[in-house]
Scaffold this motif. Structure first.
Motif, PDB file in Angstrom:
ATOM      1  N   ILE A   9      60.923 -76.531  24.651  1.00  0.00           N
ATOM      2  CA  ILE A   9      62.482 -75.860  25.102  1.00  0.00           C
ATOM      3  C   ILE A   9      62.770 -76.308  26.516  1.00  0.00           C
ATOM      4  N   VAL A  10      63.917 -77.259  26.513  1.00  0.00           N
ATOM      5  CA  VAL A  10      64.373 -77.898  27.992  1.00  0.00           C
ATOM      6  C   VAL A  10      65.259 -77.144  28.356  1.00  0.00           C
ATOM      7  N   GLY A  11      65.413 -76.558  29.595  1.00  0.00           N
ATOM      8  CA  GLY A  11      66.370 -75.486  29.747  1.00  0.00           C
ATOM      9  C   GLY A  11      67.653 -76.218  30.508  1.00  0.00           C
ATOM     10  N   SER A  12      67.736 -77.611  30.273  1.00  0.00           N
ATOM     11  CA  SER A  12      68.916 -78.284  30.955  1.00  0.00           C
ATOM     12  C   SER A  12      69.710 -79.043  29.780  1.00  0.00           C
ATOM     13  N   ASP A  42      71.490 -76.479  22.346  1.00  0.00           N
ATOM     14  CA  ASP A  42      72.847 -76.880  22.991  1.00  0.00           C
ATOM     15  C   ASP A  42      74.104 -76.537  22.050  1.00  0.00           C
ATOM     16  N   ASP A  43      73.858 -76.006  20.782  1.00  0.00           N
ATOM     17  CA  ASP A  43      74.798 -75.834  19.727  1.00  0.00           C
ATOM     18  C   ASP A  43      74.768 -73.950  19.741  1.00  0.00           C
ATOM     19  N   LEU A  44      73.894 -73.512  20.421  1.00  0.00           N
ATOM     20  CA  LEU A  44      73.928 -71.915  19.916  1.00  0.00           C
ATOM     21  C   LEU A  44      75.031 -71.194  20.538  1.00  0.00           C
ATOM     22  N   PRO A  45      75.766 -70.309  19.762  1.00  0.00           N
ATOM     23  CA  PRO A  45      76.585 -69.408  20.217  1.00  0.00           C
ATOM     24  C   PRO A  45      75.894 -68.340  21.313  1.00  0.00           C
ATOM     25  N   LEU A  46      76.949 -67.831  22.257  1.00  0.00           N
ATOM     26  CA  LEU A  46      76.404 -66.576  23.035  1.00  0.00           C
ATOM     27  C   LEU A  46      75.803 -65.721  22.239  1.00  0.00           C
ATOM     28  N   TYR A  47      74.587 -65.263  22.507  1.00  0.00           N
ATOM     29  CA  TYR A  47      74.070 -64.000  21.749  1.00  0.00           C
ATOM     30  C   TYR A  47      74.951 -62.803  21.867  1.00  0.00           C
ATOM     31  N   GLY A  85      71.364 -70.365  32.079  1.00  0.00           N
ATOM     32  CA  GLY A  85      71.991 -69.381  31.267  1.00  0.00           C
ATOM     33  C   GLY A  85      71.758 -69.803  29.829  1.00  0.00           C
ATOM     34  N   VAL A  86      71.828 -71.226  29.656  1.00  0.00           N
ATOM     35  CA  VAL A  86      71.503 -71.765  28.097  1.00  0.00           C
ATOM     36  C   VAL A  86      70.119 -71.402  27.656  1.00  0.00           C
ATOM     37  N   LEU A  87      69.077 -71.432  28.723  1.00  0.00           N
ATOM     38  CA  LEU A  87      67.638 -71.169  28.166  1.00  0.00           C
ATOM     39  C   LEU A  87      67.502 -69.653  28.008  1.00  0.00           C
ATOM     40  N   LYS A  88      68.128 -68.897  28.797  1.00  0.00           N
ATOM     41  CA  LYS A  88      68.131 -67.265  28.561  1.00  0.00           C
ATOM     42  C   LYS A  88      68.809 -67.012  27.070  1.00  0.00           C
TER      43      LYS A  88
END
Length: 184
Positions: A9-12, A42-47, A85-88
Motif C-alpha cells: 500500500i503506497v500512500g502516494s 486512487d479510485d476509492l470514495p471518501l469513507y 489523506g488517501v492512505l488514511k
C-alpha cells in the motif's frame, strides 16, 4: 515454502512517486517466495459510515485484496507531518464496518521516503499508532526513513547506492522473518 502474498500500500498517488520506487526496490531484495501486489487506492470514495449498510464495489475490492494477503507493506510519504489523506481513507475503508477489520492480525512493515532530511519519520509514527489500534502486528526495527534524492533509486526500483542497498537489505531480511513468523 509456499508463496507468501504481500499487499503493498503506497500512500502516494503521484505518477513519479518516490515511495513507489522505494517499494519496488524492497521487492527486488525479497526472496522469490514473496509475491508483491500493489493495492489500488486512487479510485476509492471518501469513507462514510453510510457505506456500512452496503459497501461500494471498489471498497469491497480493497477489503478482499487486503484479506487475501499474508502480509502488508506500507510505504508512505509524509504530508504536513502525518500520513497522506488517501492512505488514511483506504485504511478507514478496509477496517470498516465495525467487526470486519480486513487488517486484523496481518503482519506489516512500515517504511517511507521523502525529500526532507527526516524522511517520513512522523508519518510512520502516526501510521504505526493507527495500525496498533487495528490489531496489525508491525515490525518495530529496523526503521526505514530514507532521505530521497532522485539518483538514489531508479523508476524500476534499482538501487544506485551500495550503502542504501545494504541498509534496505537489512530491513528486508527482518521483514521476511517477521512475515514468516505469522505464516500459517
Amino acid at each position: 515454502m509456499s508463496q507468501l502474498k504481500i499487499a503493498v500500500i503506497v500512500g502516494s498517488l503521484r505518477a513519479d512517486s518516490f515511495n513507489r520506487r522505494l517499494a519496488r526496490a524492497v521487492e527486488k531484495l525479497a526472496p522469490t517466495e514473496f509475491a508483491f501486489s500493489h493495492i489500488q487506492i486512487d479510485d476509492l470514495p471518501l469513507y462514510s459510515q453510510d457505506f456500512d449498510a452496503a459497501y461500494p464495489a471498489v471498497a469491497t475490492r480493497l477489503k478482499k485484496d487486503i484479506e487475501s494477503a499474508d502480509g502488508l507493506l506500507f510505504v508512505t510519504p509524509e504530508y504536513n507531518r502525518s500520513i497522506p489523506g488517501v492512505l488514511k481513507n483506504a485504511i478507514d475503508i478496509a477496517s470498516r464496518p465495525w467487526g470486519t477489520n480486513s487488517f486484523a492480525g496481518k503482519p506489516a512493515g512500515v517504511i517511507g521516503t521523502s525529500i526532507g532530511a527526516t524522511g517520513s519519520a512522523l508519518a510512520q509514527q502516526h501510521l504505526r499508532n493507527v495500525l496498533a489500534y487495528l490489531d496489525v502486528p508491525t515490525l518495530a526495527q529496523p526503521e526505514v526513513f530514507v532521505h530521497f534524492k532522485d539518483e538514489l533509486i531508479a523508476d524500476d526500483g534499482t538501487i544506485r547506492s551500495e550503502g542504501t542497498a545494504k541498509f534496505l537489505q537489512g530491513f528486508v531480511d527482518h521483514y521476511v522473518a517477521w512475515v514468516r513468523r505469522f505464516a500459517h
